[in-house]
Enzyme design. Structure first.
Site, PDB file in Angstrom:
ATOM      1  N   ARG A  38      37.461 100.019 -21.320  1.00  0.00           N
ATOM      2  CA  ARG A  38      37.583 100.399 -22.732  1.00  0.00           C
ATOM      3  C   ARG A  38      38.159 101.800 -22.886  1.00  0.00           C
ATOM      4  O   ARG A  38      38.329 102.257 -24.008  1.00  0.00           O
ATOM      5  CB  ARG A  38      36.194 100.368 -23.369  1.00  0.00           C
ATOM      6  CG  ARG A  38      35.997  99.202 -24.344  1.00  0.00           C
ATOM      7  CD  ARG A  38      34.598  99.342 -24.882  1.00  0.00           C
ATOM      8  NE  ARG A  38      34.318  98.593 -26.053  1.00  0.00           N
ATOM      9  CZ  ARG A  38      33.706  97.407 -26.071  1.00  0.00           C
ATOM     10  NH1 ARG A  38      33.419  96.796 -24.955  1.00  0.00           N
ATOM     11  NH2 ARG A  38      33.414  96.840 -27.215  1.00  0.00           N
ATOM     12  N   ARG A  53      28.724  86.530 -37.811  1.00  0.00           N
ATOM     13  CA  ARG A  53      28.536  85.744 -36.589  1.00  0.00           C
ATOM     14  C   ARG A  53      27.107  85.761 -36.053  1.00  0.00           C
ATOM     15  O   ARG A  53      26.363  86.709 -36.267  1.00  0.00           O
ATOM     16  CB  ARG A  53      29.562  86.159 -35.523  1.00  0.00           C
ATOM     17  CG  ARG A  53      29.402  87.530 -34.962  1.00  0.00           C
ATOM     18  CD  ARG A  53      30.570  87.849 -34.007  1.00  0.00           C
ATOM     19  NE  ARG A  53      30.360  89.135 -33.380  1.00  0.00           N
ATOM     20  CZ  ARG A  53      31.177  89.688 -32.496  1.00  0.00           C
ATOM     21  NH1 ARG A  53      32.268  89.065 -32.127  1.00  0.00           N
ATOM     22  NH2 ARG A  53      30.891  90.859 -31.974  1.00  0.00           N
ATOM     23  N   ARG A  66      23.636  90.070 -33.581  1.00  0.00           N
ATOM     24  CA  ARG A  66      23.698  91.378 -32.943  1.00  0.00           C
ATOM     25  C   ARG A  66      23.412  92.474 -33.951  1.00  0.00           C
ATOM     26  O   ARG A  66      23.905  92.424 -35.075  1.00  0.00           O
ATOM     27  CB  ARG A  66      25.077  91.596 -32.314  1.00  0.00           C
ATOM     28  CG  ARG A  66      25.241  90.889 -31.001  1.00  0.00           C
ATOM     29  CD  ARG A  66      26.644  90.930 -30.500  1.00  0.00           C
ATOM     30  NE  ARG A  66      27.246  92.270 -30.484  1.00  0.00           N
ATOM     31  CZ  ARG A  66      28.407  92.549 -29.902  1.00  0.00           C
ATOM     32  NH1 ARG A  66      29.086  91.589 -29.288  1.00  0.00           N
ATOM     33  NH2 ARG A  66      28.898  93.764 -29.935  1.00  0.00           N
TER      34      ARG A  66
HETATM   35  P1  AMP Z   1      30.876  94.421 -26.988  1.00  0.00           P
HETATM   36  O1  AMP Z   1      29.839  93.360 -26.804  1.00  0.00           O
HETATM   37  O2  AMP Z   1      31.955  94.352 -25.948  1.00  0.00           O
HETATM   38  O3  AMP Z   1      31.415  94.475 -28.405  1.00  0.00           O
HETATM   39  O4  AMP Z   1      30.141  95.819 -26.735  1.00  0.00           O
HETATM   40  C1  AMP Z   1      29.070  96.244 -27.552  1.00  0.00           C
HETATM   41  C2  AMP Z   1      28.860  97.744 -27.382  1.00  0.00           C
HETATM   42  O5  AMP Z   1      28.515  98.035 -26.013  1.00  0.00           O
HETATM   43  C3  AMP Z   1      30.057  98.618 -27.667  1.00  0.00           C
HETATM   44  O6  AMP Z   1      30.200  98.892 -29.056  1.00  0.00           O
HETATM   45  C4  AMP Z   1      29.722  99.872 -26.855  1.00  0.00           C
HETATM   46  O7  AMP Z   1      28.715 100.634 -27.496  1.00  0.00           O
HETATM   47  C5  AMP Z   1      29.092  99.275 -25.600  1.00  0.00           C
HETATM   48  N1  AMP Z   1      30.100  98.978 -24.550  1.00  0.00           N
HETATM   49  C6  AMP Z   1      30.422  97.745 -24.053  1.00  0.00           C
HETATM   50  N2  AMP Z   1      31.349  97.836 -23.090  1.00  0.00           N
HETATM   51  C7  AMP Z   1      31.639  99.160 -22.971  1.00  0.00           C
HETATM   52  C8  AMP Z   1      32.543  99.893 -22.171  1.00  0.00           C
HETATM   53  N3  AMP Z   1      33.347  99.277 -21.296  1.00  0.00           N
HETATM   54  N4  AMP Z   1      32.575 101.241 -22.324  1.00  0.00           N
HETATM   55  C9  AMP Z   1      31.759 101.883 -23.189  1.00  0.00           C
HETATM   56  N5  AMP Z   1      30.900 101.242 -23.995  1.00  0.00           N
HETATM   57  C10 AMP Z   1      30.822  99.891 -23.895  1.00  0.00           C
END
Ligand code: AMP
Length: 214
Positions: free
Chosen positions: A88, A127, A161
């Protein structure tokens, strides 16, 4: 095969990753899921990241890199994996390269699911998913065929979520544009990036990804 799915929150990365996992028999690795599991378990990692995740900011690179490095080393990743939500930041992308190069491995394909910001808030806000099997649903676009019962496993409990609310989505979109989108040129230069229209119907998106994978 080692793949990365890139795209803003709500672009459909999780849904597509699940389909690709089934079709190609490679593991779906979602850093978001790993962090949510850590938070739910109350582990030290979970306590450290809870507030950051709930406000929609990015967890520090060092934590994420350590977490994914340990996960990729597990035997079930031997056949390959689909990275969803990682990398990310450019620092994470560079660290991933170092990790893989050390094992004489490389990323085969990076798929960008391109979606404009405007529809994402609506997509994300409605969702929910089955608590038992993780199947994804949406208040407006995809309700279970029988109200309150999961189509896939018959489960009757569903999760939403905590970060799927309009204010947090705004922060997550800012993080995407500011910190994650700069990864795209990094992979474009390596010649592994393919952009797919993430606004198309889910099946059309799957078909476009499969075509890109050859
Ligand atoms: P996601 O399920 O991919 O939308 O991730 C949910 C949250 O987890 C994000 O908004 C970040 O706070 C954290 N997160 C997930 N993956 C990463 C990553 N690769 N780097 C930093 N934060 C992450």
């Amino acid at each position: 095969m080692k793949l990365i799915l890139l795209g803003p929150p709500g672009a459909g990365k999780g849904t597509q990753a699940k389909r690709l996992e089934e079709k190609y028999g490679i593991v779906h690795l979602s850093t978001g899921d790993m962090l949510r599991e850590a938070i739910a378990s109350g582990s030290d990692l979970g306590k450290e990241v809870k507030e950051i995740v709930e406000k929609g900011a990015l967890v520090p690179d060092a934590i994420i890199i350590q977490m994914i490095e340990a996960r990729i080393a597990a035997p079930d990743c031997g056949k390959g994996f689909i990275l969803d939500g990682f990398p990310r930041t450019v620092a994470q992308a560079e660290a991933l390269d170092v990790m893989l190069t050390g094992k004489s491995l490389h990323i085969d394909h990076v798929i960008e699911l391109a979606v404009e910001d405007a529809p994402l808030v609506k997509r994300i806000s409605g969702r929910f998913s089955c608590a038992a099997c993780g199947a994804g649903y949406h208040d407006e676009f995809k309700r279970p065929a029988s109200e309150g019962v999961c189509d896939d496993c018959g489960g009757k409990a569903f999760n939403r979520r905590k970060d799927d609310n309009p204010e947090t989505v705004k922060a997550r979109l800012e993080a995407y544009h500011g910190q994650t989108a700069p990864i795209l040129p990094y992979y474009r230069e390596k010649g592994v990036l393919v952009t797919v229209d993430g606004m198309a119907d889910f099946n059309a998106v799957t078909a476009a990804i499969e075509e890109a994978l050859g």
